[in-house]
Write an enzyme that holds these catalytic residues in place. Structure first.
Site, mmCIF file in Angstrom:
data_model
loop_
_atom_site.group_PDB
_atom_site.id
_atom_site.type_symbol
_atom_site.label_atom_id
_atom_site.label_comp_id
_atom_site.label_asym_id
_atom_site.label_seq_id
_atom_site.Cartn_x
_atom_site.Cartn_y
_atom_site.Cartn_z
ATOM 1 N N HIS A 20 30.596 -42.544 69.640
ATOM 2 C CA HIS A 20 31.747 -41.484 68.883
ATOM 3 C C HIS A 20 32.510 -40.756 69.890
ATOM 4 O O HIS A 20 32.092 -40.520 70.967
ATOM 5 C CB HIS A 20 30.783 -40.903 67.570
ATOM 6 C CG HIS A 20 29.959 -39.897 68.370
ATOM 7 N ND1 HIS A 20 30.119 -38.730 69.046
ATOM 8 C CD2 HIS A 20 28.807 -40.064 68.346
ATOM 9 C CE1 HIS A 20 29.143 -38.186 69.527
ATOM 10 N NE2 HIS A 20 28.085 -38.895 69.116
ATOM 11 N N SER A 23 31.968 -34.391 69.621
ATOM 12 C CA SER A 23 31.757 -33.692 68.559
ATOM 13 C C SER A 23 31.492 -32.135 68.885
ATOM 14 O O SER A 23 31.183 -31.911 70.057
ATOM 15 C CB SER A 23 30.321 -34.096 67.827
ATOM 16 O OG SER A 23 29.162 -33.793 68.573
ATOM 17 N N ARG A 69 30.955 -37.664 62.986
ATOM 18 C CA ARG A 69 31.541 -37.944 64.239
ATOM 19 C C ARG A 69 31.889 -39.459 64.538
ATOM 20 O O ARG A 69 32.695 -39.550 65.268
ATOM 21 C CB ARG A 69 30.681 -37.289 65.234
ATOM 22 C CG ARG A 69 29.382 -38.020 65.168
ATOM 23 C CD ARG A 69 28.267 -36.713 66.041
ATOM 24 N NE ARG A 69 27.132 -37.195 66.151
ATOM 25 C CZ ARG A 69 25.765 -37.012 65.532
ATOM 26 N NH1 ARG A 69 26.292 -36.275 64.473
ATOM 27 N NH2 ARG A 69 24.820 -37.495 65.857
ATOM 28 N N GLU A 95 22.028 -41.729 64.579
ATOM 29 C CA GLU A 95 21.289 -41.452 65.924
ATOM 30 C C GLU A 95 20.060 -41.385 65.618
ATOM 31 O O GLU A 95 19.535 -41.247 64.443
ATOM 32 C CB GLU A 95 22.154 -40.247 66.342
ATOM 33 C CG GLU A 95 21.558 -39.728 68.058
ATOM 34 C CD GLU A 95 21.657 -40.926 69.007
ATOM 35 O OE1 GLU A 95 20.808 -41.867 68.733
ATOM 36 O OE2 GLU A 95 22.509 -40.402 69.866
#
Length: 278
Positions: A20, A23, A69, A95
């Site tokens: 991603h 963030s 994200r 994650e």
């Protein structure tokens, strides 16, 4: 006398694994696994640069972690495709869960002589170095590996099976996820092809991408098991050419939260695109 017989052609499926965009938690240096942190403005710009780099590449489908994200990154990529493609979310792509460590400052070093439990008792959450270790209520790397194996089995392999059965070429699946999880997913794919998995695939930059190809033999006589006819190859790792020249906005704007309701001035001068199913 010659016999003209058809020899099945091997098929290759491409899997692009993307971390991603940046963030807000990436900027805070805290444990951020299942915490649902927004992209920063710079993270959104990274996602847009990634999407532009794939604008002329025909993608088949995008799978993404449901965390904002990753989902926002995937959505930007989807919207840049000339031909609409489906976007699916799966909680398996999240994650590593850091349990009680979520949101706590990230400590790289452990204090000498203290166990992990003793560190946590002092409110410190150091990096763990054993695959079986986990923070309270969290996941170990071994737990994440099991999730990765399930993603390969339930989400990715069916595309290889489809290619083999139909002789289909050109399938290109994108997975938008997170750094640690992608590392475990690469290892899972390599195990599938009987490859070595000792290398640790860590350190992906935000929107860094990994291209993995899975080639399958279509001559069923050569197969003796479900997976021994697969060849898995890492073609690119941490490819970030799309970020060349991308500069963080000054005055703290780049590090601020991306607000999807705040329109970029350029959008007022562009034609409105038709809505696409997410």
């Amino acid at each position: 006398m010659t016999h003209d017989h058809h020899v099945p052609v091997d098929v290759t499926v491409k899997f692009t694994l993307v971390r991603h965009g940046e963030s807000l938690d990436n900027l805070r240096s805290v444990w951020a696994g299942w915490r649902d942190s927004d992209l920063s403005n710079h993270g959104k710009a990274q996602a847009e640069a990634l999407a532009r780099s794939y604008a002329n590449t025909s993608l088949t489908v995008i799978y993404t972690s449901p965390l904002k994200r990753a989902y926002t990154t995937a959505e930007v990529l989807q919207n840049a495709q000339a031909v609409p493609i489906p976007l699916y979310t799966s909680p398996l792509l999240r994650e590593q869960n850091f349990g009680r460590g979520e949101g706590q400052p990230y400590h790289v070093r452990k204090e000498p002589g203290l166990s992990l439990a003793e560190h946590i008792a002092k409110g410190k959450y150091p990096a763990t170095h054993k695959r079986s270790q986990r923070f309270p209520d969290g996941e170990s790397l071994d737990d994440v590996a099991r999730r990765a194996d399930q993603v390969v089995r339930d989400i990715l392999l069916p595309y290889v099976s489809k290619a083999v059965e139909e002789g289909t070429h050109g399938i290109h699946v994108v997975v938008v996820s997170h750094g640690i999880f992608i590392g475990e997913l690469i290892a899972s794919l390599l195990r599938l092809g009987g490859g070595k998995t000792e290398t640790s695939y860590r350190g992906l930059r935000n929107t860094g991408r990994v291209l993995v190809t899975v080639t399958a033999k279509r001559d069923t006589e050569e197969r003796s098991a479900d997976t021994d006819f697969l060849r898995v190859r890492i073609v690119q790792y941490n490819a970030c050419g799309h970020l060349d020249g991308l500069v963080r906005q000054k005055g703290g704007i780049g590090s601020a939260a991306y607000d999807p309701n705040q329109k970029d001035i350029r959008s007022f001068f562009q034609p409105v695109k038709g809505s696409r199913a997410k």
